[in-house]
Design a protein around this motif. Sequence first.
Motif, PDB file in Angstrom:
ATOM      1  N   GLY A  10       3.519   5.879 -39.631  1.00 55.32           N
ATOM      2  CA  GLY A  10       3.855   5.384 -38.392  1.00 55.32           C
ATOM      3  C   GLY A  10       2.561   4.340 -37.818  1.00 55.32           C
ATOM      4  N   VAL A  11       1.549   4.280 -38.772  1.00 55.15           N
ATOM      5  CA  VAL A  11       0.669   3.404 -38.359  1.00 55.15           C
ATOM      6  C   VAL A  11       0.923   1.806 -38.545  1.00 55.15           C
ATOM      7  CG1 VAL A  11      -1.429   4.696 -38.826  1.00 55.15           C
ATOM      8  CG2 VAL A  11      -0.312   3.589 -40.641  1.00 55.15           C
ATOM      9  N   VAL A  12       2.282   1.562 -39.203  1.00 59.45           N
ATOM     10  CA  VAL A  12       2.751   0.440 -39.372  1.00 59.45           C
ATOM     11  C   VAL A  12       4.138   0.165 -38.446  1.00 59.45           C
ATOM     12  CG1 VAL A  12       4.022  -0.965 -41.099  1.00 59.45           C
ATOM     13  CG2 VAL A  12       2.078   0.323 -41.997  1.00 59.45           C
ATOM     14  N   ILE A  13       4.701   1.341 -38.250  1.00 65.18           N
ATOM     15  CA  ILE A  13       5.921   1.391 -37.417  1.00 65.18           C
ATOM     16  C   ILE A  13       5.724   1.163 -36.272  1.00 65.18           C
ATOM     17  CG2 ILE A  13       8.066   2.922 -36.859  1.00 65.18           C
ATOM     18  CD1 ILE A  13       8.441   1.821 -39.657  1.00 65.18           C
ATOM     19  N   GLY A  60       2.275  10.470 -36.859  1.00 63.48           N
ATOM     20  CA  GLY A  60       2.129  11.464 -37.792  1.00 63.48           C
ATOM     21  C   GLY A  60       0.810  11.932 -38.096  1.00 63.48           C
ATOM     22  N   GLY A  61       0.515  13.095 -38.105  1.00 64.97           N
ATOM     23  CA  GLY A  61      -0.955  13.567 -38.341  1.00 64.97           C
ATOM     24  C   GLY A  61      -1.806  13.512 -39.484  1.00 64.97           C
ATOM     25  N   GLY A  62      -1.087  12.871 -40.602  1.00 64.74           N
ATOM     26  CA  GLY A  62      -1.581  12.574 -41.874  1.00 64.74           C
ATOM     27  C   GLY A  62      -2.950  11.557 -41.638  1.00 64.74           C
ATOM     28  N   VAL A  84      11.374   8.232 -37.905  1.00 67.68           N
ATOM     29  CA  VAL A  84      11.098   7.682 -39.221  1.00 67.68           C
ATOM     30  C   VAL A  84       9.863   8.641 -40.052  1.00 67.68           C
ATOM     31  CG1 VAL A  84      10.131   5.776 -40.530  1.00 67.68           C
ATOM     32  CG2 VAL A  84      11.415   5.477 -38.332  1.00 67.68           C
ATOM     33  N   VAL A  85       8.782   8.995 -39.525  1.00 69.69           N
ATOM     34  CA  VAL A  85       8.074   9.700 -39.859  1.00 69.69           C
ATOM     35  C   VAL A  85       8.703  11.121 -40.570  1.00 69.69           C
ATOM     36  CG1 VAL A  85       5.873  11.343 -39.526  1.00 69.69           C
ATOM     37  CG2 VAL A  85       5.941   8.943 -38.540  1.00 69.69           C
TER      38      VAL A  85
END
Length: 252
Positions: free
Chosen positions: A25-28, A156-158, A50-51
């Motif tokens: 998500g940091v890219v999307i 996303g929490g990753g 997507v995540v």
Amino acid sequence: MEILAYLLIGCCVGGIGSMLGIGGGVVIVPLLTFVFDFTPAEAIGSSMFVVLLNALSGTIGYLRQKKVCWDAAWKFALATVPGAFLGSYASEFLRGKLFYLVFGIFFFCFAINMYRKACSSNADSGSEKVPEKYNWQFGVASSVVVGFIASILGIGGGVIHVPMMTYILKFPVKVAIATSTAILAVSAISGVISHAYLGHIVWVTAFGLGLGASIGAQIGVRLAVKTKSTMLMKCTSVLVMLTAIKFLMSGI
């Protein structure tokens, strides 16, 4: 042609996301916001979908490698659900400069933590055994907050779970990545349901990127076993830092 572009982008994002357990998500989100001109709500909602697909595919791969700590995965995942629902509604209030400032600050902190992790002397060494004992109470409490942040930003929490499990709970890096991916597969479901109900997901784009991410996730899982992650993490942290700067400049 547009669908092909979505597939290729999703594949790259999925590969990196599954290798680092961050979902992608940091890219999307920045991509949909700055390149495809999505509204903040649409970028966040579509990214969550997507995540989800990326995490589901990655989890299957890590299950085969027996890297997932299931005791932590199900506890932490359930704890993220309440926060994820609240975050999806709160995302409607993130508009204009506030949206960019929140993202910019978050990405800035994430880039620094990620680079520190990559520079750690034991990042690619030590045991890869799934831990039997850990502070699950702290992990559960933290996961409630993680669910809120992940859903409100669509990432996303990753990006929080992996450093938390590595530094605080003392999980081996690869086990933390695999477990984080499994947590994402569960926690992202509630976020996707909420964003879909609110009409935040652009389905054609989300499906195209998500399908590509599913394919890329399988590649990333295999590479994670054979490749040291430190260099990739350093490169990714630089990318995230540049994204943070762009967000902060847009919010000022």
